[in-house]
Design a protein around this motif. Structure first.
Motif, PDB file in Angstrom:
ATOM      1  N   ALA A  60       1.083  -1.220  -0.081  1.00  0.00           N
ATOM      2  CA  ALA A  60       0.097   0.003   0.050  1.00  0.00           C
ATOM      3  C   ALA A  60       0.927   1.374  -0.032  1.00  0.00           C
ATOM      4  CB  ALA A  60      -0.935  -0.027   1.176  1.00  0.00           C
ATOM      5  N   ARG A  61       2.013   1.176   0.771  1.00  0.00           N
ATOM      6  CA  ARG A  61       2.843   2.129   0.855  1.00  0.00           C
ATOM      7  C   ARG A  61       3.440   2.661  -0.745  1.00  0.00           C
ATOM      8  NH1 ARG A  61       7.099   5.159   3.331  1.00  0.00           N
ATOM      9  NH2 ARG A  61       9.084   4.981   2.393  1.00  0.00           N
ATOM     10  N   THR A  62       3.808   1.562  -1.524  1.00  0.00           N
ATOM     11  CA  THR A  62       4.413   1.976  -2.815  1.00  0.00           C
ATOM     12  C   THR A  62       3.246   2.836  -3.648  1.00  0.00           C
ATOM     13  OG1 THR A  62       3.537  -0.230  -3.878  1.00  0.00           O
ATOM     14  CG2 THR A  62       5.764  -0.035  -2.712  1.00  0.00           C
ATOM     15  N   GLY A 280       4.926   7.921   5.864  1.00  0.00           N
ATOM     16  CA  GLY A 280       6.300   7.509   6.187  1.00  0.00           C
ATOM     17  C   GLY A 280       6.485   6.343   7.184  1.00  0.00           C
ATOM     18  N   SER A 281       5.442   6.084   7.817  1.00  0.00           N
ATOM     19  CA  SER A 281       5.365   4.715   8.942  1.00  0.00           C
ATOM     20  C   SER A 281       4.730   3.638   8.377  1.00  0.00           C
ATOM     21  CB  SER A 281       4.829   5.088  10.263  1.00  0.00           C
ATOM     22  OG  SER A 281       3.642   5.549  10.110  1.00  0.00           O
ATOM     23  N   LEU A 282       4.159   3.990   7.261  1.00  0.00           N
ATOM     24  CA  LEU A 282       3.249   2.598   6.598  1.00  0.00           C
ATOM     25  C   LEU A 282       4.355   1.562   6.284  1.00  0.00           C
ATOM     26  CD1 LEU A 282       0.469   1.931   5.777  1.00  0.00           C
ATOM     27  CD2 LEU A 282       0.854   2.944   3.531  1.00  0.00           C
ATOM     28  N   GLY A 283       4.004   0.570   6.769  1.00  0.00           N
ATOM     29  CA  GLY A 283       4.699  -0.606   6.652  1.00  0.00           C
ATOM     30  C   GLY A 283       5.545  -0.888   7.906  1.00  0.00           C
ATOM     31  N   ARG A 284       5.329  -0.077   9.270  1.00  0.00           N
ATOM     32  CA  ARG A 284       5.787  -0.610  10.402  1.00  0.00           C
ATOM     33  C   ARG A 284       4.424  -1.125  11.016  1.00  0.00           C
ATOM     34  NH1 ARG A 284       8.799   5.018  12.685  1.00  0.00           N
ATOM     35  NH2 ARG A 284       9.359   5.413  10.840  1.00  0.00           N
ATOM     36  N   PHE A 285       4.649  -2.191  12.154  1.00  0.00           N
ATOM     37  CA  PHE A 285       3.755  -2.563  13.081  1.00  0.00           C
ATOM     38  C   PHE A 285       3.039  -1.433  13.582  1.00  0.00           C
ATOM     39  CE2 PHE A 285       6.197  -6.811  12.786  1.00  0.00           C
ATOM     40  CZ  PHE A 285       5.252  -7.458  12.657  1.00  0.00           C
ATOM     41  N   ARG A 286       1.509  -1.755  13.652  1.00  0.00           N
ATOM     42  CA  ARG A 286       0.951  -0.716  14.305  1.00  0.00           C
ATOM     43  C   ARG A 286      -0.327  -1.334  15.046  1.00  0.00           C
ATOM     44  NH1 ARG A 286      -0.132   5.447  12.936  1.00  0.00           N
ATOM     45  NH2 ARG A 286       1.140   5.093  11.245  1.00  0.00           N
TER      46      ARG A 286
END
Length: 456
Positions: A60-62, A280-286
């Motif tokens: 989704a980030r790409t 910027g934080s998309l792709g980190r665990f949340r």
């Protein structure tokens, strides 16, 4: 399936995208890096770190990064700080080179929320990239964001120039105002002292309710107990090990908050993984944890966010500036940089994953550049943001225990700004030229995306 989804997104992206705008009279920035390779390396490393468990968010980030120069800039702060290391430093970086900065300064990292004293205020909202470094890094990043956002909104070159000059002048004025006193320690923007647009956000925050937030993310199960709503496509269930790790993290986090929850308030009722959040934080665990709240009633529950923390983008320029790591770094920075910020913020680890723990505020209302629809609104918002940057940097120095900054940041910065017009000129040139570079980088990234090149 991934290629099919991305192919459809690529077709959508080909319509109505921003064209490259060259800056008249400015030479192109020359940088010795491949932006696509740089971003790929960062995102691939995160994919490996998380054992591919967050690859859905990385995909989704790409799509988000490929959508516009503005989105690309928002999501690639490590590339910006990498480039600062190669580009000439500011001529005004002669003092205040070791102050706390929020790290990822841009227009949409500000908004309204309820302060720790239950007063709604306009504030900076993101300290994931907070670090110690030069105030000029922050000023320049914010200026680039102004250029890119205004270009996306169709503002003219003259209007952008005016707003950049206003931003720098306002920042300098408030640094000067804070120099020689301690007023920065209690400086805030509330409904009585902010602009019309930001006050409108504050009024929205006042009208928000906890039940509204709970209704968005949770439901009552068959037993009448509140749980997360797994029908929400932005939420994903977690396994039993992760559930246990999150429960343990909430217990450990309570010892780190300024004003911790009581044991009964912090009972974990349910946990979930949040998807599709941030840029910027998309792709980190949340993760979200649903807590009992003050009573056993179902409508005063609290949603806590546990967000994976990695090395902040500015660290590559000053690797030894501070020893704070993991979630402790952004939690402490939030306390120092924003007056009356979330006093429930703290830190812990979910298994081996360091996390910042904050309440998912029911009262948060973020700035959206699409709402900045007139010169008056742009001017007011830029002024308010400049004031908050100046106040945060000025407060997080010798005046506050734990910062590690042993001198007056406001005095050092004020003394370094020997010419406001000179700083304005330098900042305009840098922001315009680097915004051009961002647009070229985005075009390269979009081409790689459309060609289905692996991007994480």
């Amino acid at each position: 399936m991934r290629l099919s989804t991305r192919a459809l997104a690529s077709a959508a992206l080909s319509v109505g995208l921003v064209a490259t705008v060259a800056s008249p009279g400015h030479a192109a920035i020359n940088l010795t890096r491949d932006p696509v390779a740089f971003v790929y390396a960062k995102d691939h490393a995160l994919s490996l770190l998380n054992s591919h468990a967050t690859d859905d968010d990385l995909a989704a980030r790409t799509t988000k990064l490929a959508s516009s120069p503005w989105a690309f800039f928002r999501g690639t702060s490590p590339l910006y700080y990498r480039d600062l290391g190669e580009l000439p430093a500011s001529a005004y970086a002669t003092g205040g080179n070791d102050v706390w900065i929020m790290g990822d300064a841009h227009l949409e990292n500000f908004g309204a929320d309820r302060g720790a004293d239950n007063t709604e205020q306009y504030e900076l909202t993101d300290t994931d990239d907070a670090w110690r470094g030069s105030w000029t890094w922050e000023l320049r990043r914010m200026a680039v964001s102004i250029v890119l956002a205004e270009r996306q909104q169709g503002r003219t070159t003259t209007q952008i120039t005016t707003d950049l000059n206003t931003f720098v002048a306002e920042y300098e004025q408030w640094i000067s105002n804070f120099h020689g006193n301690s007023s920065e320690l209690t400086y805030r923007l509330t409904s009585s002292g902010t602009s019309d647009y930001d006050n409108a956000l504050i009024q929205k925050a006042k009208n928000d309710t906890r039940l509204d937030l709970l209704t968005k993310w949770t439901k009552l199960n068959g037993s009448g107990v509140r749980v997360f709503d797994t029908a929400n496509t932005d939420l994903a269930t977690v396994d039993s090990t992760t559930r246990t790790n999150i429960t343990n993290a909430i217990a450990a986090y309570r010892t780190t908050a300024i004003s911790p929850f009581t044991t009964s308030e912090a009972v974990v009722k349910d946990v979930i993984r949040r998807k599709n959040a941030g840029t910027g934080s998309l792709g980190r665990f949340r993760w979200y944890a649903l807590l009992e709240g003050k009573t056993t009633a179902q409508d005063d529950d609290r949603i806590m966010e546990l967000k994976q923390e990695v090395d902040p983008a500015p660290k590559q320029l000053a690797p030894n500036a501070t020893t704070y790591t993991g979630g402790e770094r952004p939690a402490r920075a939030l306390e120092w940089l924003s007056y009356q910020s979330d006093n429930k913020a703290g830190w812990a680890s979910v298994g081996s994953v360091p996390v910042l723990v904050k309440e998912k505020s029911p009262y948060a209302e973020d700035v959206a550049i699409t709402d900045l629809t007139s010169s008056t609104i742009w001017d007011d918002t830029i002024r308010d943001d400049a004031r908050l940057l100046a106040a945060g940097q000025s407060a997080a120095d010798q005046d506050l225990a734990g910062t590690g900054v042993t001198y007056s940041a406001d005095a050092a910065i004020d003394n370094a700004i020997t010419s406001v017009s000179g700083l304005q000129s330098e900042t305009r040139t840098f922001a315009t030229d680097y915004a051009d570079q961002v647009t070229r980088d985005w075009q390269a990234y979009q081409a790689a995306y459309n060609a289905h090149q692996p991007l994480y």
